[in-house]
Structures are given as C-alpha cells and as structure tokens.
Design an enzyme around this catalytic site. Structure first.
Site, mmCIF file in Angstrom:
data_model
loop_
_atom_site.group_PDB
_atom_site.id
_atom_site.type_symbol
_atom_site.label_atom_id
_atom_site.label_comp_id
_atom_site.label_asym_id
_atom_site.label_seq_id
_atom_site.Cartn_x
_atom_site.Cartn_y
_atom_site.Cartn_z
ATOM 1 N N GLY A 2 0.841 -1.170 -0.103
ATOM 2 C CA GLY A 2 0.016 -0.097 -0.074
ATOM 3 C C GLY A 2 1.047 1.313 -0.057
ATOM 4 O O GLY A 2 2.127 1.337 -0.296
ATOM 5 N N CYS A 3 0.135 2.516 0.360
ATOM 6 C CA CYS A 3 0.751 3.856 0.324
ATOM 7 C C CYS A 3 2.034 3.729 1.510
ATOM 8 O O CYS A 3 2.231 3.232 2.337
ATOM 9 C CB CYS A 3 -0.188 4.797 0.976
#
Length: 218
Positions: free
Chosen positions: A52-53
């Site tokens: 993810g981020c």
C-alpha cells in the site's frame, strides 16, 4: 486513489470513508512469530517491503526499535520509470515500497515481517490497500538474500496454516531493485501530521503498532 489530487477532492473522498477518531488504533491481527528467522550478523541488514501507500508503511517501521532508517521508493520495475507520476499510471511494474535498514542484533528480519503482516498492511487485499487500488499497492516482499527469501516463504506458509485472516494471504515474493522516491514522499507522516490522508489512514496504523507491540516501539 491519487494522493496528489487537490485538497477539495481529497476532502470529498474522505467524507465518504468510514470514520475513526484521529489517532485511534486499528486492531492488529494476532499472529505467531516466524518459526524460523534470519541469523543476526554484525552490522546492518536491509529489508524491502511493499503493502500500500509508502507513507504509512514508512511511519510504522520508523518507530521500530533497531531500525536505523526507512526510505520510501519503488520496487519491481526499471530505473527509467521509477517516479511517482509514472508509477501512478499502474503499468510500470513498480509497487510503492520501503527500504528498511536495521540492526539484526536488536530486531530480526522475522520480527519485521511479523509487524508487516500483523499491522503495517492487510496481506489479504489483492492489488489494493484501503482507499488505494492498483498493482502499485500490491502486497509483496523483495528478499535481499537467500536467507530472507527462505524465511519469508516459510512464514507465509506458516501464517496460511494458522488461518489468522478470513481470506487467503496474497503476498508475493518478488525480485527487483529498489529505487528511492522523490524527496516530497520521504518522512511524509512526520512532516505532514495534519494531512487528511495521514489522519484517516496512517495515524490509526501507527497507534495499532504501538498498542500491539509496545516492547518493540521506540
């Protein structure tokens, strides 16, 4: 989600998302430590993870005892397209990644993987994490040695047998170089604590880490 969208667009998105109090802890998934681990060696070791981020991943691991540095970047593609604009197009092969330099005499590779699976991201989400979707947000481990590859592979199998999640683990073991991201993305959590994305998605993640692993938190 393109986190470079104007603030009004980000605000509109967040208005439709489930609400949590700022800084509230998400629930860490209770999982066992790895049955095998990479032996400690003099000096530092390096781990490269995606999930993810990179803002939230970086924020969690910067707070782990024994971690010397964390760098946000890209892994899985080539040097020529290792930049945010290209990676956001979702066709470069890159994933948003972090490179962790750590002292294995203080924190082991297996312990970092336990944090990674338990609280740093959800390993059952395929090509997405929370509000962000696309292969650049995939769950993947980029082992930096044969020993790391063996430990990561065994731990994924171990966790699958433990059935800690209601869905299968989709984390991949990959090969590829790591390329640092732009300066704008480095230490973003600490430099932008009031950013709406940080408040909604990453502060709960950091709080969950501190609640689940108090002995490992700086």
């Amino acid at each position: 989600m393109n986190r470079s969208l104007p603030a009004i667009a980000v605000a509109a998105f967040l208005a439709t998302a489930p609400l949590l109090p700022a800084g509230a802890a998400e629930r860490a998934v209770a999982i066992p430590p790895p049955a095998r681990d990479v032996p400690a060696t003099p000096g530092t070791q390096t781990a490269v993870l995606t999930g993810g981020c990179f803002w939230g991943m970086e924020a969690v691991f910067e707070r782990v005892k024994g971690v010397r540095s964390v760098t946000s970047g890209y892994a899985g593609g080539s040097a020529g397209n290792a930049n945010y604009q290209a990676v956001s197009g979702e066709d470069t092969g890159h994933a948003e990644a972090i490179r962790i330099v750590f002292d294995p005499r203080q924190v082991s590779y297996g312990t970092l993987l336990r944090i990674y699976f338990s609280v740093a991201h959800d390993p059952t989400q395929l090509n997405r994490q929370g509000p962000d979707s696309g292969p650049s947000y995939r769950s993947a481990i980029f082992p930096q040695s044969d020993a790391q590859r063996a430990v990561a592979t065994a731990y994924i199998a171990q966790l699958g047998q433990a059935h800690a999640w209601p869905r299968p683990i989709v984390t991949r073991i990959e090969r590829g170089a790591f390329f640092p991201a732009e300066a704008f993305h480095q230490h973003f959590y600490d430099r932008n604590p009031a950013n709406p994305y940080i408040v909604r998605w990453d502060k709960p993640k950091v709080a969950a880490f501190r609640a689940a692993f108090p002995n490992l938190a700086k």
